[in-house]
Design an enzyme around this catalytic site. Structure first.
Site, short mmCIF file in Angstrom:
data_model
loop_
_atom_site.label_atom_id
_atom_site.label_comp_id
_atom_site.label_asym_id
_atom_site.label_seq_id
_atom_site.Cartn_x
_atom_site.Cartn_y
_atom_site.Cartn_z
CG ASP A 99 -0.62 2.31 -5.81
OD1 ASP A 99 -0.11 1.84 -4.78
OD2 ASP A 99 -1.75 1.98 -6.21
N GLY A 145 0.86 -1.19 0.00
CA GLY A 145 0.00 0.00 0.00
C GLY A 145 0.89 1.23 0.00
CB ALA A 146 0.70 4.34 -2.00
CG ASN A 178 -5.68 2.33 -7.14
OD1 ASN A 178 -4.92 2.48 -6.16
ND2 ASN A 178 -6.83 1.71 -7.03
CE LYS A 179 -2.53 -3.75 -6.47
NZ LYS A 179 -1.13 -4.14 -6.80
CD GLN A 222 -3.39 -6.65 -3.33
OE1 GLN A 222 -4.16 -7.23 -4.09
NE2 GLN A 222 -2.20 -6.23 -3.73
NE ARG A 226 5.22 -3.47 -4.59
CZ ARG A 226 3.92 -3.53 -4.31
NH1 ARG A 226 3.50 -3.34 -3.08
NH2 ARG A 226 3.03 -3.78 -5.26
O1 MRU Z 1 0.37 -3.84 -4.60
P1 MRU Z 1 -0.14 -3.11 -3.39
O2 MRU Z 1 -1.02 -3.93 -2.51
O3 MRU Z 1 0.94 -2.38 -2.65
O4 MRU Z 1 -1.06 -2.05 -4.09
C1 MRU Z 1 -1.28 -0.81 -3.65
C2 MRU Z 1 -2.67 -0.71 -3.28
O5 MRU Z 1 -3.02 -1.14 -2.21
C3 MRU Z 1 -3.67 -0.13 -4.14
O6 MRU Z 1 -3.32 0.15 -5.41
C4 MRU Z 1 -4.37 0.97 -3.40
O7 MRU Z 1 -5.60 1.17 -3.96
C5 MRU Z 1 -3.60 2.24 -3.36
S1 MRU Z 1 -2.44 2.24 -2.11
C6 MRU Z 1 -3.15 3.27 -0.99
#
Ligand code: MRU
Length: 369
Positions: free
Chosen positions: A248, A55-56, A258-259, A207, A94
């Site tokens: 992100d 998560g960011a 974003n994801k 997630q 990452r």
């Molecule tokens: O790969 P992750 O679990 O680190 O992904 C990031 C996220 O959780 C999502 O993209 C999220 O919506 C944004 S992070 C606050």
């Protein structure tokens, strides 16, 4: 936020030993709640790389504490070089979340003018804690601003449940506390409003199923898990009032990484006239970029995450199973970019704005060139 009724953040200094950082292990949730000790910068680097933390916002906070651990372990004679190398190692874990490099640069900036190593170590500890505290404060403010949106919807359908769809986990587990996309939801719940959340499972790492469902459940917020592909159908049938996701990385023109799968939700939301709102703290903006589709780096992860799925078996043990033929190849992009034209509003700690450069810069005038 609460875990089995007890208050937790996702990252903190071990109370008995401030040379150790503790985090909630997100790889074992929702089946097992465990806390992991990070003793070294390399522990912090691995925690980010292996998604023990993810998560960011939390990636940024963990990188900050990783820099603190680097400051503590560095030989005095090579302190600056050691810290620069640690920053590069952390940033290399990452690529997509802007918060990671932001936190490393802020840590390096904070210690740059320390008169000696002893002061630098103290500053590193204070700065990492300040970054964590700021993350919490910004998420709370996002909740305050986002609550207005939910109140507007509530006024249009008095006495009825407000249905909010979210993707992935931009909850308190993705930050230090509170979360970005979940902040307005927690605020609405606290204000006594009747909210219900549609939780996308969020393949391939799930997630939504593993983390968002778990944290909403801990807080008593009504929610329902849905398959990733169900959102469009629910929107067509009036079962979604609002889509809120996290981010992100967001460019100065409002393109949102974003994801993976967020873009498809945004398309469906637009087709159905449903507001698509993105919540982020300012540390997620990348003011150096304009065109997100062309320029935001998208993490590509191991195809094994697509080919296998894991969960509890009937004996109560976590098991991983393959869901495709043995030799089927897979590709696994972690994020996608939703162009700003599909986003109704951005919410950050300074307020709400439209997803375009003029509106974003009205909240961040110091970023005008
Ligand atoms: O790969 P992750 O679990 O680190 O992904 C990031 C996220 O959780 C999502 O993209 C999220 O919506 C944004 S992070 C606050």
């Amino acid at each position: 936020m609460k875990v089995y009724g007890q208050d937790y953040r996702t990252i903190w200094l071990k109370p008995q030993d401030h040379r150790v950082v503790q985090v909630i292990d997100q790889t074992t949730l929702p089946h097992r709640f465990a806390v992991v000790d990070l003793h070294t910068m390399e522990d912090a680097r691995q925690a980010i790389a292996a998604m023990t933390v993810r998560g960011a916002g939390l990636i940024g906070a963990c990188a900050a504490f990783g820099m603190y651990l680097a400051a503590m372990e560095s030989p005095e004679s090579e302190f600056r070089n050691y810290l620069n190398a640690a920053g590069d190692a952390l940033k290399g874990t990452r690529p997509t979340a802007a918060n990671l490099a932001w936190a490393v640069e802020r840590m390096l900036g904070a210690i740059a003018h320390a008169p000696d190593v002893a002061h630098a170590r103290l500053i590193a500890m204070r700065e990492a804690m300040a970054i964590a505290d700021q993350d919490v404060d910004h998420c709370r403010r996002i909740g305050v601003h986002g609550l207005h949106l939910i109140r507007d919807i509530a006024q249009r359908k008095p006495g009825k449940t407000i249905n909010i769809l979210t993707h992935c986990n931009a909850g308190w587990l993705a930050f230090v506390d509170v979360g970005s996309a979940t902040a307005p939801i927690y605020a609405a719940h606290q204000a006594g409003m009747d909210v219900h959340v549609w939780v996308d499972e969020t393949r391939p790492r799930n997630q939504g199923a593993s983390l968002t469902a778990w944290e909403l459940g801990q807080h008593g917020i009504a929610h329902t898990l849905i398959a990733d592909n169900a959102g469009g159908h629910l929107m067509q049938h009036g079962l979604v009032d609002l889509v809120i996701t996290g981010a992100d990385r967001v460019t100065r023109s409002g393109d949102v990484a974003n994801k993976i799968g967020t873009y498809l939700k945004a398309l469906a939301a637009r087709d159905n006239g449903i507001p698509m709102v993105v919540a982020l703290p300012s540390s997620t903006f990348d003011f150096a970029l304009r065109d997100g589709v062309a320029h935001i780096p998208i993490e590509e992860r191991d195809g094994a995450e697509v080919r296998y799925i894991s969960g509890l078996n009937s004996q109560g043990c976590v098991e991983s199973v393959r869901i495709c033929p043995d030799l089927t190849p897979a590709r696994n992009w972690g994020f996608d970019v939703t162009p700003s034209r599909l986003i109704t509003k951005l919410i950050c700690e300074r307020g709400m704005c439209d997803a375009n450069e003029a509106s974003i810069l009205s909240l961040f005038p110091e970023q005008r060139k």
